[in-house]
Design a protein around this motif. Structure first.
Motif: not given
Length: 266
Positions: A6-7, A56-58, A61-62, A78-80
């Motif tokens: 995610i980026n 926005a993070c949630f 991922h969804r 993965l997160e960036d």
């Protein structure tokens, strides 16, 4: 096997760092793709007590998981601000080829309980020397962070449905996962020693759930539990934490440090 990170569009340095880390790790049979992160502006009006960035993070991922529901292949999310070890994919290939009883498999996670941290620190050396990997059950632990984890192929649709039920958005994504694990809706394990870790970019993260000192302690400990840890890189962070500690905290820190030595005869 697929990994996706995610980026945000403007986070080009993070993108370059994660892709360089992936390129440096042997990854035969694995692909890495970028998922454009949902922005805080998109989620500003979404219902819930979370900040727009947390929402926005949630949602990132969804939505990412929702894009991979058309097959039963596992997915690494993965997160960036993650970084790979040189052995991560070798270990994951072995784990994915074996019968498994898990929905989520974390390759790095925060476990802030002092007794758990002492136990992990004590076990790291013997496991590293034996080149063994332990799978730690996360049910009943106060785990947090969702920097790097695998979703079992047959669990993707169920996880996505459980995440879609979370409205309004009142609980950060990683803590929502913890709630689902605690309720028995999902089974989660963590690889130990950690096969991924936090990149330097994580220190500038905009999503924080704890106060600053506790966050720095948790992040530094995670890096020290990484399978290819860099002690020199962690010294400045530890030194900064010690400077802020009072005399009792420093004395207790020395005692707890001594307790991480492997017990004789065990």
């Amino acid at each position: 096997m697929r990994a996706s990170y995610i980026n945000l569009d403007e986070a080009t340095a993070r993108r370059a760092g994660l892709e360089a880390s992936f390129a440096a790790a042997p990854h035969d049979g694995w692909t890495l793709t970028r998922f454009p992160a949902v922005t805080a502006a998109e989620m500003a009006q979404a219902p819930g007590a979370l900040s727009a960035r947390e929402k926005a993070c949630f949602e990132s991922h969804r939505r990412l998981i929702g894009q991979h529901l058309d097959d039963a292949a596992p997915l690494m999310v993965l997160e960036d601000d993650a970084a790979f070890s040189s052995v991560v994919f070798r270990y994951l290939d072995h784990l994915l080829a074996a019968p498994a009883d898990w929905d989520l498999l974390f390759t790095d996670v925060a476990l802030p309980q002092a007794d758990v941290m002492v136990s992990m620190a004590r076990a790291w050396g013997p496991l590293k020397q034996a080149q063994e990997l332990r799978l730690m059950p996360l049910a009943g632990t106060a785990f947090s962070a969702a920097t790097a984890y695998l979703v079992r192929g047959t669990s993707k649709a169920r996880l996505h449905a459980l995440l879609s039920d979370a409205a309004p958005l009142d609980t950060p994504y990683d803590l929502r996962l913890r709630q689902l694990v605690a309720a028995g809706e999902l089974k989660a394990l963590a690889c130990f020693p950690f096969l991924t870790t936090l990149a330097a970019a994580a220190d500038a993260s905009q999503i924080r759930h704890d106060d600053e000192v506790h966050q720095r302690v948790a992040d530094t400990f995670r890096r020290l539990m990484f399978i290819e840890r860099d002690l020199a890189a962690s010294r400045p962070a530890v030194a900064a934490i010690r400077v802020e500690a009072d005399e009792v905290e420093q004395l207790l820190g020395g005692l707890l440090g001594a307790m991480t030595r492997p017990l004789p005869g065990r």
